[in-house]
Design a protein around this motif. Structure first.
Motif, PDB file in Angstrom:
ATOM      1  N   HIS A 165     -19.576 -17.439  16.709  1.00 20.39           N
ATOM      2  CA  HIS A 165     -20.096 -16.410  15.810  1.00 20.39           C
ATOM      3  C   HIS A 165     -20.802 -17.025  14.602  1.00 20.39           C
ATOM      4  O   HIS A 165     -21.786 -16.474  14.108  1.00 20.39           O
ATOM      5  CB  HIS A 165     -18.956 -15.498  15.360  1.00 20.39           C
ATOM      6  CG  HIS A 165     -18.142 -14.970  16.499  1.00 20.39           C
ATOM      7  ND1 HIS A 165     -18.709 -14.239  17.525  1.00 20.39           N
ATOM      8  CD2 HIS A 165     -16.818 -15.091  16.801  1.00 20.39           C
ATOM      9  CE1 HIS A 165     -17.761 -13.917  18.400  1.00 20.39           C
ATOM     10  NE2 HIS A 165     -16.614 -14.423  17.977  1.00 20.39           N
ATOM     11  N   TYR A 265     -19.411  -7.294  23.304  1.00 21.38           N
ATOM     12  CA  TYR A 265     -19.995  -8.316  22.436  1.00 21.38           C
ATOM     13  C   TYR A 265     -21.393  -8.722  22.906  1.00 21.38           C
ATOM     14  O   TYR A 265     -22.333  -8.780  22.106  1.00 21.38           O
ATOM     15  CB  TYR A 265     -19.095  -9.546  22.397  1.00 21.38           C
ATOM     16  CG  TYR A 265     -19.697 -10.688  21.609  1.00 21.38           C
ATOM     17  CD1 TYR A 265     -19.809 -10.614  20.226  1.00 21.38           C
ATOM     18  CD2 TYR A 265     -20.186 -11.825  22.248  1.00 21.38           C
ATOM     19  CE1 TYR A 265     -20.390 -11.638  19.486  1.00 21.38           C
ATOM     20  CE2 TYR A 265     -20.765 -12.857  21.522  1.00 21.38           C
ATOM     21  CZ  TYR A 265     -20.855 -12.758  20.147  1.00 21.38           C
ATOM     22  OH  TYR A 265     -21.435 -13.770  19.422  1.00 21.38           O
ATOM     23  N   VAL A 296     -17.994 -10.990  12.070  1.00 21.64           N
ATOM     24  CA  VAL A 296     -17.188 -11.520  13.173  1.00 21.64           C
ATOM     25  C   VAL A 296     -16.793 -12.972  12.913  1.00 21.64           C
ATOM     26  O   VAL A 296     -15.750 -13.435  13.376  1.00 21.64           O
ATOM     27  CB  VAL A 296     -17.924 -11.366  14.521  1.00 21.64           C
ATOM     28  CG1 VAL A 296     -19.051 -12.342  14.666  1.00 21.64           C
ATOM     29  CG2 VAL A 296     -16.951 -11.519  15.692  1.00 21.64           C
ATOM     30  N   MET A 356     -18.452  -5.593  15.135  1.00 24.35           N
ATOM     31  CA  MET A 356     -18.425  -7.041  15.294  1.00 24.35           C
ATOM     32  C   MET A 356     -17.173  -7.638  14.655  1.00 24.35           C
ATOM     33  O   MET A 356     -16.567  -8.578  15.196  1.00 24.35           O
ATOM     34  CB  MET A 356     -19.677  -7.658  14.691  1.00 24.35           C
ATOM     35  CG  MET A 356     -20.915  -7.496  15.547  1.00 24.35           C
ATOM     36  SD  MET A 356     -20.769  -8.423  17.099  1.00 24.35           S
ATOM     37  CE  MET A 356     -22.417  -9.053  17.285  1.00 24.35           C
ATOM     38  N   ARG A 359     -14.306  -7.290  16.936  1.00 18.21           N
ATOM     39  CA  ARG A 359     -14.389  -8.240  18.049  1.00 18.21           C
ATOM     40  C   ARG A 359     -13.747  -9.581  17.695  1.00 18.21           C
ATOM     41  O   ARG A 359     -13.140 -10.243  18.533  1.00 18.21           O
ATOM     42  CB  ARG A 359     -15.853  -8.448  18.445  1.00 18.21           C
ATOM     43  CG  ARG A 359     -16.102  -9.553  19.458  1.00 18.21           C
ATOM     44  CD  ARG A 359     -15.386  -9.307  20.764  1.00 18.21           C
ATOM     45  NE  ARG A 359     -15.614 -10.410  21.716  1.00 18.21           N
ATOM     46  CZ  ARG A 359     -14.983 -10.537  22.878  1.00 18.21           C
ATOM     47  NH1 ARG A 359     -14.093  -9.642  23.241  1.00 18.21           N
ATOM     48  NH2 ARG A 359     -15.242 -11.546  23.677  1.00 18.21           N
TER      49      ARG A 359
END
Length: 439
Positions: A165, A265, A296, A356, A359
């Motif tokens: 990320h 994602y 994220v 996000m 996630r």
């Protein structure tokens, strides 16, 4: 346990010291960072490239997703290979391969236009790039499994995965500027140069680490076993008991959770730049390419520590994995269900940033399950897990492109379908998931 005659045996290493563990955590984190930076380059400039080469939504979806054709299928043997010959022996060569392909992607795309079959050549370039990158994560999973104690594996590997990320954020920031100032070709060349620098750094660390490699004594083997790490000889000669793994319902529950979460994602990862570019054309690319991915990064870095905190309060590892994974999947689903209600850029940016962020909690859940399920075959099992997630790259991303083409750019439909899958994944994992050793 003795080796079979003529069988190759990889170099054997000790557990990393605390200092080595920190160094390798940084090295692997930055490696995952540059890996995803190069992977995110095309999604970020997809709208620009599509305009130059006259792609429609189906064409864009096909080109974006074909990377995962090579990536997902190669995962099936990348993990066992990493466990067999050592991730340290694979990473330098696989990294160099995808680095070269990334750097020369603009030239290869231009060459494809001159051929009689441009789409075929474009797909070939992306598939080969996917094959090169497929060895990265299983190799690192295998290295973590062999050189760290059981108590450290999940935390360190969760941090390493968070680099994915971070790489997306960095390329979103610098890539947006390069895309505006120098064009999309400069973005690929920037990613290629940074990746080459990391490849050199990896080689330097490996060369300096070889001085510690020794053949294990019986005392070393005993220490490794007590620490939750088997010696290379034990791991090398024991075949992976796939039958026991595949018959266990917890494995399939984790695989389903991995698939549904990865689908959400990768759908956002590949299509959000195009979504914001089309729905809010006056919005700054730097903002929507950076802000959601920044969220994220934060949650993925703290997720391993949240999981450790939950376990320190008396919760079992299984309960902790379920809490983290279900919070991730249901959080993403709740956010994506709000997409039809979004009417402004700030609202859309907030909702997708929250999605996000949700996630990122995955890095305290299913993402470290391979270390729970198979401490002696982590690379092999992680390869299977990563393949389950990567399948969404060419199924989910490709399907999203066709939904958009058939529904006249109905973005709400794409994200509602994605949200429904996340809810299903959370339910299955809540019922059947575990963190117990299977093989």
């Amino acid at each position: 346990m003795l080796r079979r005659p003529g069988e190759y045996e990889p170099p054997i290493g000790k557990l990393w010291t605390r200092q080595e563990s920190r160094i390798w955590t940084i090295v692997m984190f930055t490696g995952t960072c540059v890996l995803y930076a190069s992977r995110a380059a095309l999604p970020i400039c997809a709208a620009t490239v599509a305009k130059e080469f006259n792609w429609n939504k189906s064409d864009s979806g096909t080109v974006l997703s074909c990377f995962f054709w090579g990536y997902a299928l190669t995962q099936l043997f990348a993990g066992p290979m990493a466990d067999s010959v050592g991730g340290e022996n694979i990473l330098p060569y696989s990294t160099l391969a995808w680095t070269i392909l990334t750097f020369f992607t603009p030239q290869l795309f231009d060459f494809a236009v001159w051929t009689n079959q441009p789409l075929f050549f474009l797909l070939l370039v992306r598939v080969l790039t996917g094959i090169g990158q497929a060895f990265h994560m299983p190799s690192m999973a295998s290295m973590v499994s062999r050189h760290l104690t059981a108590s450290d594996k999940g935390r360190v590997f969760g941090i390493v995965l968070a680099g994915s990320h971070c790489g997306t954020v960095l390329v979103g920031a610098f890539g947006s500027i390069l895309l505006e100032k120098a064009g999309w070709r400069a973005l690929f060349q920037f990613c290629g140069i940074v990746s080459l620098l990391w490849c050199w750094c990896l080689r330097w660390c490996l060369d300096h680490g070889r001085s510690r490699r020794i053949s294990p004594t019986s005392e070393d083997d005993e220490m490794l076993k007590k620490s939750g790490v088997e010696s290379h000889i034990v791991k090398k000669t024991l075949a992976v008991p796939w039958s026991a793994l595949f018959k266990h319902p917890a494995f399939w529950a984790a695989a389903i959770a991995q698939y549904t979460g990865a689908n959400a994602y990768f759908t956002m990862f590949n299509w959000l730049p195009s979504y914001f570019h089309e729905e809010f054309p006056t919005a700054m690319g730097f903002v929507y390419n950076v802000v959601p991915s920044s969220a994220v990064v934060v949650t993925s870095l703290i997720a391993p520590y949240i999981a450790s905190r939950l376990m320190s309060t008396g919760r079992s590892t299984t309960a902790t994995r379920k809490i983290m994974e279900c919070a991730s999947l249901l959080g993403v689903a709740a956010c994506l269900m709000l997409v039809p209600l979004m009417s402004s850029f700030p609202m859309a940016l907030t909702i997708f940033t929250m999605a996000m962020a949700s996630r990122g909690l995955h890095h305290g859940g299913v993402s470290v399950n391979p270390h729970d399920f198979a401490p002696n075959h982590t690379g092999s099992v992680f390869g299977i897990f990563n393949a389950c997630g990567a399948i969404t790259g060419f199924v989910g991303v490709f399907l999203a492109g066709h939904i958009l083409e058939a529904s006249d750019n109905n973005w709400s439909l794409v994200y509602l379908v994605t949200a429904a899958q996340c809810v299903a994944g959370a339910l299955v994992y809540a019922l059947l998931g575990t963190a117990n050793k299977i093989i």
